[in-house]
Design a protein around this motif. Structure first.
Motif, PDB file in Angstrom:
ATOM      1  N   TYR A  75       0.847  -1.186   0.000  1.00  0.00           N
ATOM      2  CA  TYR A  75       0.000   0.000   0.000  1.00  0.00           C
ATOM      3  C   TYR A  75       0.886   1.240   0.000  1.00  0.00           C
ATOM      4  N   ARG A  76       0.247   2.379  -0.222  1.00  0.00           N
ATOM      5  CA  ARG A  76       0.942   3.662  -0.133  1.00  0.00           C
ATOM      6  C   ARG A  76       0.336   4.482   1.000  1.00  0.00           C
ATOM      7  N   ILE A  77       1.169   5.311   1.591  1.00  0.00           N
ATOM      8  CA  ILE A  77       0.716   6.174   2.689  1.00  0.00           C
ATOM      9  C   ILE A  77       0.756   7.605   2.191  1.00  0.00           C
ATOM     10  N   ARG A 127      -7.203   4.959  20.923  1.00  0.00           N
ATOM     11  CA  ARG A 127      -7.535   3.570  20.563  1.00  0.00           C
ATOM     12  C   ARG A 127      -8.368   3.538  19.292  1.00  0.00           C
ATOM     13  N   THR A 128      -9.368   4.418  19.221  1.00  0.00           N
ATOM     14  CA  THR A 128     -10.228   4.468  18.043  1.00  0.00           C
ATOM     15  C   THR A 128      -9.421   4.838  16.804  1.00  0.00           C
ATOM     16  N   TYR A 129      -8.513   5.802  16.933  1.00  0.00           N
ATOM     17  CA  TYR A 129      -7.671   6.230  15.809  1.00  0.00           C
ATOM     18  C   TYR A 129      -6.851   5.055  15.286  1.00  0.00           C
ATOM     19  N   VAL A 130      -6.174   4.338  16.173  1.00  0.00           N
ATOM     20  CA  VAL A 130      -5.298   3.241  15.754  1.00  0.00           C
ATOM     21  C   VAL A 130      -6.108   2.080  15.188  1.00  0.00           C
ATOM     22  N   PHE A 131      -7.228   1.741  15.823  1.00  0.00           N
ATOM     23  CA  PHE A 131      -8.031   0.615  15.340  1.00  0.00           C
ATOM     24  C   PHE A 131      -8.667   0.922  13.990  1.00  0.00           C
ATOM     25  N   ASN A 132      -9.085   2.162  13.776  1.00  0.00           N
ATOM     26  CA  ASN A 132      -9.609   2.551  12.457  1.00  0.00           C
ATOM     27  C   ASN A 132      -8.526   2.460  11.396  1.00  0.00           C
ATOM     28  N   LEU A 133      -7.329   2.888  11.764  1.00  0.00           N
ATOM     29  CA  LEU A 133      -6.186   2.783  10.848  1.00  0.00           C
ATOM     30  C   LEU A 133      -5.924   1.322  10.486  1.00  0.00           C
ATOM     31  N   LEU A 138      -5.931  -2.918   6.587  1.00  0.00           N
ATOM     32  CA  LEU A 138      -6.030  -4.368   6.446  1.00  0.00           C
ATOM     33  C   LEU A 138      -6.919  -4.723   5.267  1.00  0.00           C
ATOM     34  N   ALA A 139      -8.003  -3.977   5.088  1.00  0.00           N
ATOM     35  CA  ALA A 139      -8.891  -4.221   3.947  1.00  0.00           C
ATOM     36  C   ALA A 139      -8.147  -4.000   2.634  1.00  0.00           C
ATOM     37  N   THR A 144      -5.311  -6.351  -2.183  1.00  0.00           N
ATOM     38  CA  THR A 144      -4.090  -6.556  -2.970  1.00  0.00           C
ATOM     39  C   THR A 144      -3.770  -8.044  -3.103  1.00  0.00           C
ATOM     40  N   LEU A 145      -3.849  -8.782  -2.005  1.00  0.00           N
ATOM     41  CA  LEU A 145      -3.561 -10.209  -2.036  1.00  0.00           C
ATOM     42  C   LEU A 145      -4.578 -10.951  -2.905  1.00  0.00           C
ATOM     43  N   ASP A 146      -5.823 -10.522  -2.831  1.00  0.00           N
ATOM     44  CA  ASP A 146      -6.875 -11.132  -3.644  1.00  0.00           C
ATOM     45  C   ASP A 146      -6.586 -10.935  -5.133  1.00  0.00           C
ATOM     46  N   GLU A 147      -6.147  -9.730  -5.497  1.00  0.00           N
ATOM     47  CA  GLU A 147      -5.838  -9.443  -6.895  1.00  0.00           C
ATOM     48  C   GLU A 147      -4.669 -10.284  -7.387  1.00  0.00           C
ATOM     49  N   VAL A 148      -3.612 -10.378  -6.564  1.00  0.00           N
ATOM     50  CA  VAL A 148      -2.430 -11.135  -6.966  1.00  0.00           C
ATOM     51  C   VAL A 148      -2.769 -12.616  -7.121  1.00  0.00           C
ATOM     52  N   ALA A 149      -3.596 -13.127  -6.213  1.00  0.00           N
ATOM     53  CA  ALA A 149      -3.888 -14.555  -6.212  1.00  0.00           C
ATOM     54  C   ALA A 149      -4.905 -14.955  -7.272  1.00  0.00           C
TER      55      ALA A 149
END
Length: 223
Positions: A75-77, A127-133, A138-139, A144-149
């Motif tokens: 991913y890119r940030i 906590r909310t900030y980090v969990f949202n991140l 993760l999605a 990305t993994l779905d596309e590669v596979a």
């Protein structure tokens, strides 16, 4: 890397406006800002993560390299975003499992690892900030993994070229860079690009790809 503490904290972390002034003052004391030039690696595989960087401007690419030397972009940030792998390493106190390199000069807000763990434990907004991140990134990684596979390289390459040439017909990029972006081999990408060229979809010159038949390329991307 140059460092400063002069910036508006609530522009980067607007949720802090819900906290009292004493808490905001503490955060302001601990968080600094750094400028990092393009081309510099900010994390390598196996590194300890001493801080979480939140991008204020510019772009960072996070990628993985296999044993054969092939790369894949995870991913890119971009602006107002951060790295889930870094956050995960800090919270679990493990080492960085990939590589991160600056693509466009960045300015980042830096949160020391010990402070991040402390704030996540003490403040619900952190906590909310980090969990949202974590959930958002993760999605993206799963996609990305779905596309590669499961998706053909020619379809993904057509999509990539369409994205790169949204503003103009030409894209300045090498076959190796495209392969790294898609998690494929350079030889595979070169062969598909030659096929596209024979079909009249693109024109190839050294380091430059010109889209000649956008509708045709869109058809390939939908295959």
């Amino acid at each position: 890397m140059s460092m400063t503490h002069q910036y508006d904290l609530t522009d980067t972390f607007p949720f802090l406006a819900t906290l009292n002034e004493a808490a905001i003052a503490q955060f302001r004391q601990r968080i600094g800002v750094a400028s990092i030039p393009a081309g510099q690696h900010v994390c390598r595989e196996g590194d300890i993560c001493p801080q979480l960087a939140v991008v204020l401007s510019g772009s960072v690419r996070v990628y993985k390299v296999g044993e054969t030397g092939r790369e894949i972009t995870l991913y890119r940030i971009g602006q107002q975003d951060s790295c889930i792998l870094t956050a995960s390493c800090i919270l679990s106190q493990t080492r960085f499992p990939a590589l991160a390199v600056v693509e466009q000069d960045v300015q980042v807000a830096l949160i020391p690892a010990a402070n991040l763990r402390e704030w996540v434990a003490q403040h619900e907004v952190w906590r909310t900030y980090v969990f949202n991140l974590l959930s958002r990134r993760l999605a993206e990684v799963i996609t990305t993994l779905d596309e590669v596979a499961f998706r053909r390289v020619d379809v993904r390459l057509a999509e990539c070229l369409l994205t790169l040439t949204q503003q103009q017909a030409q894209a300045t990029i090498t076959h190796q860079q495209l392969a790294s972006e898609l998690g494929s081999a350079r030889e595979v990408v070169s062969r598909i690009l030659k096929d596209f060229e024979r079909e009249g979809l693109i024109a190839l010159t050294r380091g430059i790809i010109t889209v000649q038949d956008r509708a045709g390329l869109q058809k390939r991307a939908r295959a």
